[in-house]
Design a protein around this motif. Structure first.
Motif, PDB file in Angstrom:
ATOM      1  N   SER A 149       0.748  -1.387   0.076  1.00  0.00           N
ATOM      2  CA  SER A 149       0.093   0.179  -0.155  1.00  0.00           C
ATOM      3  C   SER A 149       0.782   1.280  -0.356  1.00  0.00           C
ATOM      4  N   SER A 150       1.930   1.095   0.131  1.00  0.00           N
ATOM      5  CA  SER A 150       3.009   2.352   0.664  1.00  0.00           C
ATOM      6  C   SER A 150       4.658   1.723   0.385  1.00  0.00           C
ATOM      7  N   ALA A 152      -0.095   6.708   6.913  1.00  0.00           N
ATOM      8  CA  ALA A 152      -1.200   7.931   7.043  1.00  0.00           C
ATOM      9  C   ALA A 152      -0.679   9.066   5.936  1.00  0.00           C
ATOM     10  N   LEU A 153      -1.825   9.246   5.495  1.00  0.00           N
ATOM     11  CA  LEU A 153      -2.261  10.269   3.810  1.00  0.00           C
ATOM     12  C   LEU A 153      -3.050  11.725   4.666  1.00  0.00           C
ATOM     13  N   VAL A 199       7.532   3.328   9.144  1.00  0.00           N
ATOM     14  CA  VAL A 199       6.305   4.729   9.165  1.00  0.00           C
ATOM     15  C   VAL A 199       6.348   4.791   8.107  1.00  0.00           C
ATOM     16  N   VAL A 200       5.154   5.540   7.401  1.00  0.00           N
ATOM     17  CA  VAL A 200       5.193   6.849   6.540  1.00  0.00           C
ATOM     18  C   VAL A 200       4.398   7.223   6.165  1.00  0.00           C
ATOM     19  N   PHE A 201       4.681   8.390   6.640  1.00  0.00           N
ATOM     20  CA  PHE A 201       3.226   9.240   6.546  1.00  0.00           C
ATOM     21  C   PHE A 201       3.727  10.506   5.912  1.00  0.00           C
ATOM     22  N   ASP A 202       2.434  10.360   4.801  1.00  0.00           N
ATOM     23  CA  ASP A 202       2.614  11.886   3.909  1.00  0.00           C
ATOM     24  C   ASP A 202       1.366  12.712   3.710  1.00  0.00           C
ATOM     25  N   GLN A 220      -6.740   9.243  10.451  1.00  0.00           N
ATOM     26  CA  GLN A 220      -6.907   7.862  10.663  1.00  0.00           C
ATOM     27  C   GLN A 220      -5.347   7.599  10.279  1.00  0.00           C
ATOM     28  N   ILE A 221      -5.291   6.051  10.839  1.00  0.00           N
ATOM     29  CA  ILE A 221      -4.065   5.226  10.683  1.00  0.00           C
ATOM     30  C   ILE A 221      -4.402   4.387  10.179  1.00  0.00           C
TER      31      ILE A 221
END
Length: 480
Positions: free
Chosen positions: A205-206, A219-220, A364-367, A389-390
């Protein structure tokens, strides 16, 4: 805002390069104590899937577990779902955590039950929320916190079975298709100041900077909203071989309508991320009869309510024109779907720090610019309060696909419980200074739940869009 690590004693717990505070280690230990409860719940709910507003089996299972833990439940009543408040005994903000109940219609999944499967992983959410409830009963779980935590077990996130939900609406059982929106309408989120949830995700997914696609958390910035559509083409039945000239083929009219909508796609601007994805519900007649009815369900999705409303008018015009070209009729029924979901960046950053504390930087990837073209009724919640929402890893295959499987419930459920409790602790510790700052700086799109519901109610449309006089001339009416 103080950094999360500044609220506690110096970091003492280091394992595998991951550092946690004393307080975070206590949370990990508390969740691990109830780990089997979480894993058992995930498997039980997986084995008992039910779609939106029918999830009574999971409702009853979870209600029994919560009550066994000593919680008093406020139930939704004539629909599944409930909430319970965890009070710290000190005044402060109220933080809601959601766990969704519903499954999907996907009969071809190898583990489907009565044609339904949890192939969006909502069973994992509910299991994690139960684990949070149990962990909050452990010694010292609420030490140093103020305010309260509302644990919300909510139905009907998936916007499916639109005809069934319209029946519920006509009977007065529900007003809104989405469970969170319905909970807002019923007052079940009154007094909540901010909200969070963790959804499942599949491998791939990422991706992180090293090319790893098997992440623990992602998370986006947000995702699309939508309008829900029921479309009914009306024709005239006749013998398909002997007298087709006596009929009006509703199926052909529907096909023309969808082609017209497809031809509009190049007019949708990329910045609006518009999606239109209809499904024909099938002809209700024999092969040698001209179909006199064809039903379609669909959404119009987009990045803003303004874009959704604008493009939905064009879609309705195309659907209406197709009916006119065939001498058919068409009934258009639009209902409020979900608002676009925006995550507060400051809230996101705090969530990211909590995820990194649990699992390490590389997992962990937060965009902060990323956008999904899916939709969720959590978007309705973020219209009136800060929310995040994570997504949690631990599944393979395709969300909403026949190959979806939760292969690592420790990551998707147990870690989800831990990271949400990290986040609650970060928000409500130190006299809730961080929560109060996020709430004060957030600029909601609507000043109240009532104002939001009033705004989306105008999206409701019921039109018999093409009417003919005795000479066959048509009156066209496809918008409010």
């Amino acid at each position: 805002m103080l950094p999360y690590s500044a609220w506690f004693r110096p970091i003492l717990h280091i394992s595998g390069g991951i550092s946690m505070t004393d307080r975070q280690q206590l949370i990990v230990n508390n969740v691990d104590t109830v780990k089997q409860l979480i894993l058992d719940a995930e498997r039980w709910i997986w084995a008992h899937p039910q779609t939106g507003y029918t999830e009574w089996q999971a409702h009853d299972y979870l209600a029994e577990k919560y009550e066994a833990l000593g919680y008093t439940l406020v139930k939704a009543g004539n629909i599944p779902g409930f909430y319970t408040d965890v009070e710290t005994g000190k005044p402060g903000p109220k933080v809601a955590i959601f766990g969704e109940l519903d499954a999907l219609d996907i009969a071809n999944h190898p583990e489907s039950v009565n044609g339904m499967t949890h192939c969006c992983g909502h069973n994992a959410q509910s299991a994690a929320l139960l684990g949070i409830a149990a962990a909050l009963k452990q010694p010292h779980a609420l030490d140093g916190l103020c305010g309260s935590i509302r644990l919300v077990v909510v139905p009907a996130e998936e916007m499916i079975q639109l005809a069934f939900r319209e029946e519920l609406r006509q009977k007065g059982i529900i007003k809104y298709n989405g469970g969170k929106t319905e909970f807002m309408y019923r007052g079940l989120l009154d007094g909540v100041d901010m909200a969070m949830m963790v959804h499942g995700m599949t491998k791939g997914s990422s991706v992180n900077e090293d090319g790893d696609t098997d992440l623990d958390f992602q998370a986006l910035l947000g995702m699309n909203g939508c309008i829900a559509k029921n479309i009914r083409y009306k024709g005239k039945s006749a013998h398909a071989g002997g007298a087709p000239h006596m009929g009006v083929n509703a199926e052909y009219a529907a096909m023309l309508g969808l082609q017209a909508c497809n031809d509009l796609r190049e007019t949708f601007q990329e910045k609006d991320t518009i999606r239109f994805h209809p499904i024909l519900m099938g002809a209700n007649c024999a092969v040698n009869i001209i179909p006199d009815e064809m039903k379609i369900e669909s959404y119009v999705r987009g990045k803003s309510l303004e874009a959704i409303k604008r493009e939905n008018i064009k879609v309705n015009r195309a659907l209406t024109g197709a009916a006119l070209s065939m001498g058919a009729g068409v009934e258009l029924s639009d209902r409020p779907g979900y608002a676009p979901e925006y995550h507060d960046p400051t809230f996101m950053k705090l969530a990211e720090d909590c995820c990194v504390a649990l699992c390490g930087r590389k997992k962990v990837v937060f965009d902060y610019n990323g956008w999904s073209t899916g939709s969720s009724d959590f978007g309705d919640v973020t219209c009136v309060m800060p929310g995040v929402q994570i997504n949690a890893g631990g599944a393979v295959g395709t969300l909403h696909g026949i190959d979806f499987q939760i292969t690592d419930p420790n990551r998707m459920c147990v870690n989800a419980a831990k990271v949400q409790l990290f986040l609650v602790d970060a928000l409500l510790s130190n006299n809730a200074v961080t929560a109060k700052e996020i709430i004060a700086n957030y600029k909601p799109q609507y000043p109240s739940i009532k104002a939001y519901l009033d705004a989306i109610d105008v999206l409701t449309l019921d039109k018999d869009a093409v009417r003919y006089d005795e000479k066959g001339n048509a009156i066209v009416d496809f918008q409010n």
